[in-house]
Design an enzyme around this catalytic site. Structure first.
Site, PDB file in Angstrom:
ATOM      1  N   TYR A  27     -14.299  -4.206   2.834  1.00 31.08           N
ATOM      2  CA  TYR A  27     -12.899  -4.680   2.478  1.00 31.08           C
ATOM      3  C   TYR A  27     -12.898  -6.336   2.593  1.00 31.08           C
ATOM      4  CZ  TYR A  27      -7.832  -5.794   2.383  1.00 31.08           C
ATOM      5  OH  TYR A  27      -6.843  -6.221   2.164  1.00 31.08           O
TER       6      TYR A  27
ATOM      7  N   TYR B 264       0.923  -1.263  -0.285  1.00 31.92           N
ATOM      8  CA  TYR B 264      -0.102   0.180  -0.141  1.00 31.92           C
ATOM      9  C   TYR B 264       1.007   1.348  -0.037  1.00 31.92           C
ATOM     10  CZ  TYR B 264      -3.522  -3.367   1.571  1.00 31.92           C
ATOM     11  OH  TYR B 264      -4.360  -4.445   1.782  1.00 31.92           O
TER      12      TYR B 264
ATOM     13  N   ASP C 298     -17.696 -12.354   6.653  1.00 31.52           N
ATOM     14  CA  ASP C 298     -16.141 -12.267   6.568  1.00 31.52           C
ATOM     15  C   ASP C 298     -15.773 -11.803   8.028  1.00 31.52           C
ATOM     16  OD1 ASP C 298     -13.245 -11.410   6.568  1.00 31.52           O
ATOM     17  OD2 ASP C 298     -13.661 -10.237   4.525  1.00 31.52           O
TER      18      ASP C 298
ATOM     19  N   LYS D 215      -6.528 -13.813  10.342  1.00 35.50           N
ATOM     20  CA  LYS D 215      -5.936 -12.816  11.439  1.00 35.50           C
ATOM     21  C   LYS D 215      -5.596 -13.361  12.602  1.00 35.50           C
ATOM     22  CE  LYS D 215      -6.178  -8.376   9.069  1.00 35.50           C
ATOM     23  NZ  LYS D 215      -7.343  -8.195   8.090  1.00 35.50           N
TER      24      LYS D 215
HETATM   25  C1  PLP Z   1      -7.412  -8.421   6.509  1.00 38.35           C
HETATM   26  C2  PLP Z   1      -8.718  -8.800   6.167  1.00 38.35           C
HETATM   27  C3  PLP Z   1      -8.975  -9.691   4.970  1.00 38.35           C
HETATM   28  C4  PLP Z   1      -7.752 -10.172   4.012  1.00 38.35           C
HETATM   29  O1  PLP Z   1      -6.708 -11.088   4.886  1.00 38.35           O
HETATM   30  P1  PLP Z   1      -5.369 -11.256   4.419  1.00 38.35           P
HETATM   31  O2  PLP Z   1      -4.842 -12.243   5.329  1.00 38.35           O
HETATM   32  O3  PLP Z   1      -4.476  -9.850   4.563  1.00 38.35           O
HETATM   33  O4  PLP Z   1      -5.315 -11.652   2.940  1.00 38.35           O
HETATM   34  C5  PLP Z   1     -10.126 -10.089   4.566  1.00 38.35           C
HETATM   35  N1  PLP Z   1     -11.168  -9.424   4.820  1.00 38.35           N
HETATM   36  C6  PLP Z   1     -11.058  -8.712   6.150  1.00 38.35           C
HETATM   37  C7  PLP Z   1     -12.382  -8.119   6.804  1.00 38.35           C
HETATM   38  C8  PLP Z   1      -9.807  -8.402   6.607  1.00 38.35           C
HETATM   39  O5  PLP Z   1      -9.603  -7.435   7.718  1.00 38.35           O
END
Ligand code: PLP
Length: 417
Positions: A137, A9, A239, A268
């Site tokens: 996102y 980024y 997500d 994460k």
């Molecule tokens: C960080 C994130 C992703 C992507 O995860 P990566 O491990 O960076 O590929 C997808 N969705 C959400 C809500 C996120 O915060």
């Protein structure tokens, strides 16, 4: 900077020289010049146990000494099996089958592919498009870029090259009766009525949109949205890459609404920064659409590092520590602390402050107001990295009062200079 290493980024030509880390322990990062910084954002919200955690280190070492990884094609092993069982046990009732991959983005790609094939396997090949929220996102890979906000979001430049999808206004209030929540639900219903023949799934970050600006919304929105999904034969995907593992004050954000989505994705906090690992977890209904005598209905996906044994071992240990150390209580105290400091904090150029779980954000009117903040924070002994109009903290859950107090003082101090 024309360095070999290409940074994330960043405009490489104008980016500030990144700070070099030599060690990290607990909530503290140490730089090569000897300075020590309290990490207020736990490395993009993933280091939930803090750095260099003795038990997680040991879990990794123990597994490496057995074996680090074997392919999951034709072979299996206890860490992957046990982690799948544990995730089924702790996630909302009904999520019963876990597909592993190596990052949040890929975990979300798996969710999209799974949702499409769920319909294809039933002969509904027209159902292949997705609905997402503005400001969403879901990651950086091509498929999920198409369901992330292409106008306000970071992938605007490539928007026209991506798969065409649908998006609706994001709910932005903790009150489901508010104008914005109702407008969003109406938009969803209208879209479903018009296009349900071609819509595979509705995808959301439940309760909190992370990289979209720590936007919070009412849990009841999810209940209403799920009703609409069921009525119109659309899958519902959560997500929880950012919200999972306690960030919003519950183990999973879905619990605020007591909703079980058809598919849920974790990343994460799952391995808390030790390794790349994501889990895409499906209900029995979804799984059963693949379960058949015909090989054509099988899910044709299998990342090389799928179910990585060291990653799974660390994740298992992390879940054990999460419960044993009563992280949900710690998160509650962090939330109380942040609420006390941020709610009611206002001033010139501050649009809004929001707090939920172990997350607090100060949203300003104009991104320019935060220019220079990171250097100011480093000079004050804290690591924070605002983006766009959002100055936020999302600390490790082990952060004590004194350190949290310092993070908060630096954030508020910026506006009181
Ligand atoms: C960080 C994130 C992703 C992507 O995860 P990566 O491990 O960076 O590929 C997808 N969705 C959400 C809500 C996120 O915060």
């Amino acid at each position: 900077m024309k360095t070999s290493l290409w940074y994330p980024y960043a405009q490489m030509k104008t980016m500030a020289t990144p700070r070099r880390v030599t060690s990290a322990q607990g909530v503290t990062i140490e730089l090569d010049d000897g300075r020590r910084l309290i990490d207020g954002i736990s490395s993009w919200w993933c280091i939930i146990h803090g750095y260099n955690h003795r038990e997680l280190n040991q879990a990794a070492i123990d597994q490496i000494q057995q074996f680090s990884h074997v392919m999951l094609g034709g072979l299996t092993h206890a860490p992957a099996e046990r982690l799948a069982e544990e995730l089924v046990r702790i996630t909302p009732e009904g999520l019963n089958h876990v597909f592993f991959s190596d990052s949040g983005s890929v975990g979300m790609e798996v969710a999209m592919k799974m949702a499409m094939q769920y319909w294809f396997n039933q002969g509904r090949t027209e159902k292949r498009r997705f609905v997402s929220l503005k400001r969403a996102y879901h990651g950086d890979t091509t498929g999920v870029m198409s369901i992330s906000d292409g106008e306000e979001g970071m992938h605007a430049l490539l928007a026209q090259a991506l798969l065409p999808q649908y998006s609706i206004p994001a709910p932005q209030s903790m009150n489901v009766q508010s104008e914005c929540c109702q407008r969003s639900l109406r938009a969803l219903e209208l879209l479903f009525e018009e296009k349900k023949r071609e819509i595979a799934a509705f995808v959301v970050e439940p309760i909190m949109q992370g990289a979209g600006g720590f936007n919070l919304y009412a849990p009841e929105y999810l209940i209403e949205a799920q009703k609409l999904c069921k009525e119109h034969d659309v899958l519902f995907i959560f997500d929880e890459v950012a919200t999972g593992f306690g960030r919003t004050g519950k183990l999973f954000a879905a619990e605020h609404a007591e909703v079980t989505p058809d598919i849920m994705v974790l990343g994460k906090g799952l391995t808390a920064g030790y390794f790349g690992l994501a889990a895409t977890i499906a209900t029995t209904k979804v799984f059963d659409a693949f379960y058949d005598d015909s090989p054509d209905k099988a899910f044709m996906h299998g990342p090389t590092f799928m179910g990585h044994a060291v990653a799974c071992s660390v994740a298992l240990k992390g879940i054990e520590v999460f419960h044993r150390e009563r992280y949900l209580d710690k998160i509650k105290s962090i939330q109380r602390h942040l609420e006390g400091e941020f709610l009611g904090f206002s001033g010139e150029g501050i649009r809004e402050t929001r707090v939920l779980g172990a997350m607090g954000v100060i949203e300003v009117e104009d991104a320019k107001q935060l220019k220079g903040f990171s250097s100011y924070a480093v000079d004050s002994g804290v690591w924070l990295r605002p983006f766009e109009r959002y100055l936020y903290t999302a600390p490790a859950y082990i952060m004590d009062e004194a350190s949290l107090g310092k993070v908060v003082r630096v954030m508020k101090g910026w506006f009181e200079r």
